[in-house]
Scaffold this active site. Structure first.
Site, short mmCIF file in Angstrom:
data_model
loop_
_atom_site.label_atom_id
_atom_site.label_comp_id
_atom_site.label_asym_id
_atom_site.label_seq_id
_atom_site.Cartn_x
_atom_site.Cartn_y
_atom_site.Cartn_z
N ALA A 17 14.36 7.16 30.35
CA ALA A 17 15.48 7.47 29.47
C ALA A 17 16.61 8.17 30.22
CB ALA A 17 15.01 8.34 28.30
N ASN A 105 -2.42 4.29 22.12
CA ASN A 105 -1.11 3.70 21.86
C ASN A 105 -1.04 2.97 20.53
OD1 ASN A 105 0.84 4.21 24.08
ND2 ASN A 105 -0.89 3.55 25.31
N GLN A 112 5.06 4.36 14.54
CA GLN A 112 6.48 4.03 14.72
C GLN A 112 6.84 2.73 13.99
OE1 GLN A 112 7.43 4.30 18.94
NE2 GLN A 112 7.27 6.53 18.88
N ASP A 159 10.14 -7.46 35.40
CA ASP A 159 9.42 -8.42 36.22
C ASP A 159 10.33 -9.57 36.63
OD1 ASP A 159 6.91 -6.99 35.63
OD2 ASP A 159 7.20 -7.82 33.63
N ARG A 162 12.71 -8.37 39.28
CA ARG A 162 11.98 -8.23 40.55
C ARG A 162 11.79 -9.58 41.23
NH1 ARG A 162 7.40 -4.19 37.90
NH2 ARG A 162 8.32 -2.21 38.56
N HIS A 187 3.03 -8.23 30.52
CA HIS A 187 3.62 -7.31 31.50
C HIS A 187 2.46 -6.53 32.14
CE1 HIS A 187 6.20 -4.50 33.51
NE2 HIS A 187 5.70 -3.47 32.83
#
Length: 333
Positions: A17, A105, A112, A159, A162, A187
């Site tokens: 962030a 998670n 959320q 990714d 990259r 990912h």
């Protein structure tokens, strides 16, 4: 000047962030005529650090930054959102099993997702960055049933960037001269960077990537490994995970959602797999090549898939199915 949009960044006191907020507030993502209300969410123990981030944003004196709201309250954070960038997640700690990471998670992204469902606009665009990003995104989407699944995506642009950079360095050109490269799948280290449809611009002319690189062994071996393991390599060298490059990828991803992709070009994005034509199991968040217009993505159809690609696409799908099934079991507890 446009009416201000409310943009949430979670994990707002963290290092990603810190690199991201400057670009959003400056206008690099949503345009130089778009006012922003930045909503910054983090956990209670990080609020003092977040106060420092707010001071720095104030001290930048951005012309587009109408307001900053820093909070540890999900109701405050998720109300009337136009954009939600979900960076914060539980990091994997030493000795932690993957299922334990998923369980932690699921709790975060279920909460959320429910907050998005209850308080955000139904048009909100949600980008999940916190790992495991694909499955976290799926849990958030399942927890917000009245928000269209198409509004959710996860970050595989890092990714993608990259991989483009590796090809560009190999060819001695700029990364912006590499297009239509694809990241398929998760990912994670099973992701598949695919250059079979990639074009490289050399001396003003678009050339097939395999022809431009002229090293099939590298493209089918070391190149794939480098991209798959790049995050781990950054951690090993820096003793911290990717932050600047992750922030840049978030900006690229959201800017493409907001303004669309150039004609004839596509980018990689983790999106809802249901209805895809590539034989990937439904009900996953899987990285596909997408084109974007009017803030809506569409999976690019009709790309030829050879046996080499098929095997790698299926392997990363298998990992995602296992993650999904484990996470959904936790979701129902």
């Amino acid at each position: 000047m446009s009416e201000p949009i409310r943009v949430l960044v979670t994990g707002a006191a963290g290092q990603i962030a810190y690199s991201l907020l400057f670009s959003i507030a400056k206008g690099d993502v949503f345009g130089m005529d778009q006012q922003i209300i930045l909503v910054l969410l983090d956990i209670p123990s990080m609020m003092t650090v977040l106060e420092g981030v707010v001071m720095e944003l104030q001290d930048c004196s951005f012309s587009l930054l109408k307001d900053i709201i820093a909070t540890d309250n999900e109701v405050v954070a998720f109300t009337d959102l136009d954009v939600a960038i979900l960076v914060g997640s539980m990091p994997r700690k030493e000795g932690m099993e993957r299922k334990d990471l998923l369980k932690a998670n699921v709790k975060i992204f279920k909460s959320q997702g429910a907050a998005l469902e209850k308080y955000a606009k139904k048009t909100v665009k949600v980008l999940v960055v916190g790992n495991p990003a694909n499955t976290n995104c799926l849990i958030a989407a399942k927890s917000a049933p009245s928000i269209p699944k198409e509004n959710f995506s996860c970050l595989t642009r890092l990714d993608h960037n990259r991989a483009c950079s590796q090809v560009a360095m190999h060819c001695g050109i700029r990364a912006t001269e590499v297009k239509n490269l694809i990241i398929w799948g998760n990912h994670s280290s099973t992701q598949y960077p695919d250059v079979h449809h990639c074009k490289v611009r050399i001396s003003g002319k678009d050339v097939e990537c395999f022809e431009a690189v002229n090293n099939d062994t590298w493209l089918k071996g070391d190149f794939i490994n480098i991209v798959q393991q790049r995050g781990a390599a950054v951690i090993k060298a820096r003793k911290l995970s990717s932050a600047m490059s992750a922030a840049k990828a978030i900006c690229d991803h959201m800017k493409d959602i907001w303004f669309g992709t150039p004609e004839g070009e596509f980018v990689s994005m983790g999106v809802y797999s249901t209805g895809n034509h590539y034989g990937i199991q439904e009900d996953l968040i899987y990285s596909f090549p997408v084109q974007i217009q009017d803030k809506s993505w569409k999976i690019v159809d009709g790309l030829a898939i050879n046996e080499f690609s098929r095997a790698k696409m299926d392997a990363t799908a298998k990992e995602l199915m296992e993650e999904r099934d484990t996470a959904v079991n936790f979701l129902e507890v």
